[in-house]
Design an enzyme around this catalytic site. Sequence first.
Site, PDB file in Angstrom:
ATOM      1  N   HIS A 174      14.088  36.210  -3.541  1.00  0.00           N
ATOM      2  CA  HIS A 174      13.151  35.097  -3.436  1.00  0.00           C
ATOM      3  C   HIS A 174      11.821  35.570  -2.832  1.00  0.00           C
ATOM      4  CE1 HIS A 174      13.752  30.618  -3.933  1.00  0.00           C
ATOM      5  NE2 HIS A 174      12.529  30.641  -3.485  1.00  0.00           N
TER       6      HIS A 174
ATOM      7  N   ARG B 166      11.580  35.386   0.950  1.00  0.00           N
ATOM      8  CA  ARG B 166      11.316  34.068   1.547  1.00  0.00           C
ATOM      9  C   ARG B 166      12.586  33.353   1.978  1.00  0.00           C
ATOM     10  NH1 ARG B 166       6.168  32.484  -0.126  1.00  0.00           N
ATOM     11  NH2 ARG B 166       6.513  30.258  -0.436  1.00  0.00           N
TER      12      ARG B 166
HETATM   13  C1  LIG Z   1       4.832  30.355  -3.224  1.00  0.00           C
HETATM   14  C2  LIG Z   1       6.178  30.665  -3.814  1.00  0.00           C
HETATM   15  C3  LIG Z   1       6.977  29.640  -4.302  1.00  0.00           C
HETATM   16  C4  LIG Z   1       8.206  29.917  -4.876  1.00  0.00           C
HETATM   17  N1  LIG Z   1       8.959  28.898  -5.413  1.00  0.00           N
HETATM   18  C5  LIG Z   1      10.120  29.173  -6.042  1.00  0.00           C
HETATM   19  C6  LIG Z   1      10.841  28.143  -6.708  1.00  0.00           C
HETATM   20  O1  LIG Z   1      10.435  26.995  -6.746  1.00  0.00           O
HETATM   21  N2  LIG Z   1      12.014  28.481  -7.303  1.00  0.00           N
HETATM   22  C7  LIG Z   1      12.500  29.769  -7.302  1.00  0.00           C
HETATM   23  O2  LIG Z   1      13.577  30.037  -7.855  1.00  0.00           O
HETATM   24  N3  LIG Z   1      11.810  30.765  -6.699  1.00  0.00           N
HETATM   25  C8  LIG Z   1      10.639  30.509  -6.089  1.00  0.00           C
HETATM   26  N4  LIG Z   1       9.929  31.519  -5.518  1.00  0.00           N
HETATM   27  C9  LIG Z   1      10.395  32.906  -5.639  1.00  0.00           C
HETATM   28  C10 LIG Z   1       9.833  33.557  -6.913  1.00  0.00           C
HETATM   29  O3  LIG Z   1      10.395  32.997  -8.061  1.00  0.00           O
HETATM   30  C11 LIG Z   1      10.110  35.062  -6.959  1.00  0.00           C
HETATM   31  O4  LIG Z   1      11.499  35.290  -6.760  1.00  0.00           O
HETATM   32  C12 LIG Z   1       9.304  35.861  -5.930  1.00  0.00           C
HETATM   33  O5  LIG Z   1       8.022  35.322  -5.753  1.00  0.00           O
HETATM   34  C13 LIG Z   1       9.208  37.303  -6.406  1.00  0.00           C
HETATM   35  O6  LIG Z   1       8.542  38.092  -5.498  1.00  0.00           O
HETATM   36  P1  LIG Z   1       6.958  38.434  -5.558  1.00  0.00           P
HETATM   37  O7  LIG Z   1       6.260  37.201  -5.117  1.00  0.00           O
HETATM   38  O8  LIG Z   1       6.839  39.553  -4.599  1.00  0.00           O
HETATM   39  O9  LIG Z   1       6.628  38.792  -6.991  1.00  0.00           O
HETATM   40  C14 LIG Z   1       8.682  31.261  -4.933  1.00  0.00           C
HETATM   41  C15 LIG Z   1       7.872  32.308  -4.443  1.00  0.00           C
HETATM   42  C16 LIG Z   1       6.625  32.018  -3.902  1.00  0.00           C
HETATM   43  C17 LIG Z   1       5.772  33.167  -3.430  1.00  0.00           C
END
Ligand SMILES: Cc1cc2nc3c(=O)[nH]c(=O)nc-3n(C[C@H](O)[C@H](O)[C@H](O)COP(=O)(O)O)c2cc1C
Length: 356
Positions: free
Chosen positions: A234, A237
Amino acid sequence: MAFQTLHEIVRRGRQNLSRNHWDYLIGGADSETSLRRNRQALDSLAYRPRILNDVSDVAVSTTLLGTPLRIPVVLAPIGSLQVFDAGGGAAAAEAARDFGVLQILSSVCLPDFEAVAAAVPGPRIYQLYLMGDQGWMDEVIARAMAAGYTGFCLTADTQVYSRRERDILKGFVPPSGSRAGASDFSYQARMTWDTVEHVKARFDIPLVVKGVATAADAQRCAGLGVDVVYVSNHGGRQLDHTRGCIDCLPEVVEAVDGRASVLVDGGFMRGADVVKALCLGADAVGVGRLEALALAAGGAPALVRALEILEHEIRTSVALLGAGGLDDLGPGLLAPAVPVNAPGVLSAFPLLGEDY
Ligand SMILES: Cc1cc2nc3c(=O)[nH]c(=O)nc-3n(C[C@H](O)[C@H](O)[C@H](O)COP(=O)(O)O)c2cc1C
């Protein structure tokens, strides 16, 4: 768009964002160790290039779930995309269509999934957080299929919402958005393998399980007929102190053994990052923060430009590795290395701190 490098796009995105929205985007959970590990793991792989192969016609396109991808990249699901560009999920959809990659649309994002499908028809995956019971989920999947979605994604690494201190300390709560009529996040904590089995048995739509980090879970996904095993933490996060995602990839690829496609995300910012995952057996790579930063820099056109530059970087890396195309990539082109930059969410852009 006039951007010539990804670093210009990242810088413009940062300039255009408020402190709250910037922190929401770049932050991770707790100590942000998982977040940094994503970059550290990528930077801990060096290339072992080969020479004197004909690389005059390098091909970097592929397919995922039958959809052509101009480059092996998908737009990761991002909640509250509307804070980065007023077009929100529809702007990302436009860019995905105009450039030629697949978008995974978050369920906590505006406009909602039916409006995005109406505005920008075409193949697309819908990512759902469970916010209601099985009947609610079934109805949402049926609606997504009726709207033309060509894949469905369950995010399994978000059993509970993590503690993101940048947001907590400022009292910032992301606006999120469409939740398809329900908002009880506790259903996420009750999601199990039964949910996966149920979706596979009941619906004729390819299923993506996002948040896989181990061979055991990848094995179970493949055994249940999951179509895409998506390695992710994620973006650092959710659980803190995970491994970097690219470090989880080899065991997942081995466990899946060709029975499903494998996606990976986490820290991928550059074409050379993407190619490392392809060498280790990923079918495609998800970009999250890069997608949002490009939207913040200039909406759909800037995201298209970011993808064009990423394509250029991917092509250059593949050619300089002495590979004629994606089929020539493999783990033998990689070796362990000591990172040269302190890992961080923007460490792939060393020029940001300089006067460029
Ligand atoms: C601002 C933000 C919101 C995100 N919201 C979701 C989401 O709604 N659902 C989900 O499965 N992953 C969510 N993610 C995770 C992303 O899908 C992804 O796994 C992650 O951003 C990948 O890493 P990177 O930002 O380093 O490319 C979110 C990531 C960020 C940065």
